[in-house]
Design an enzyme around this catalytic site. Sequence first.
Site, short mmCIF file in Angstrom:
data_model
loop_
_atom_site.label_atom_id
_atom_site.label_comp_id
_atom_site.label_asym_id
_atom_site.label_seq_id
_atom_site.Cartn_x
_atom_site.Cartn_y
_atom_site.Cartn_z
N HIS A 135 59.74 -7.03 22.74
CA HIS A 135 60.28 -5.92 23.39
C HIS A 135 59.91 -7.83 24.91
CE1 HIS A 135 55.05 -6.53 22.88
NE2 HIS A 135 55.00 -7.02 24.20
N LEU A 136 60.43 -7.71 25.46
CA LEU A 136 60.70 -8.89 26.11
C LEU A 136 59.93 -8.08 27.85
CD1 LEU A 136 62.97 -10.72 26.97
CD2 LEU A 136 64.20 -9.10 27.62
#
Length: 246
Positions: A135-136
């Site tokens: 995830h960013l």
Amino acid sequence: MVGPPLDALRNYATLTNPQSSLSASKLLLSSKNCLAVFDAYPKAKYHFLVLPRYPFPPQSDPDSKKSIANLDSLDDLKSLLLKTSPAAREEILQDMANMASEVEEMIRDEMLKSEGFEWKVDIGFHAIPSMKHVHLHVISDDRISPSLKTKKHHNSFRPDLGFFIPIMEVQRWIENDSNMQERVDALSGAEQLLNTPLTCHKCDEFISNIPKLKTHLEKHFQDERASALRNIARHGRQRSSDEEIF
């Protein structure tokens, strides 16, 4: 306080219809390939997570014969870089970056509505994430939040330490992946960076504890706000170079 389950993001990513399965307090955006969700314990005024859906691309996509990644290869940034083909990781990262750009624009619109000015937004990965599924983070750089409680919280988002890795840097890695293994090995040893002495990420001043850091960051924010509003009053709103969308 107990945090979210380690596989909460994985559960989101594998939902067939996230728009009907997730509440508006959890889901910000969705596309056929990615999701943007609210961070359950935000470390700034604005903090969202962008993650690839699985399968990627969806098997319902008529242009797709099969998924280009498996769940194991989407565990974290290290897995994505080592366990997918160069073409697959480039596609996944680009789709994540595109959605992060949308989220950033939404944040900037909300900044103007709520505070009257825009400020910097950081977009990047944690070298060692706390939750499963790559995830960013899309996070405003004020770092003002009740959920920011420890030195590790603050250091994990400092853009100068190396634990928080900007998306553009990762994209540069895959453009020239001749030393990818060396870069991935560095990710594995990044946890020690969280023990770096507590220092303001804006002015490098040493701060002795978290309560003092919070007061310090609040003063930075109020000073930045006052300066920005004076500038807008004189010249109108202009996006500065450090606010450009990647």
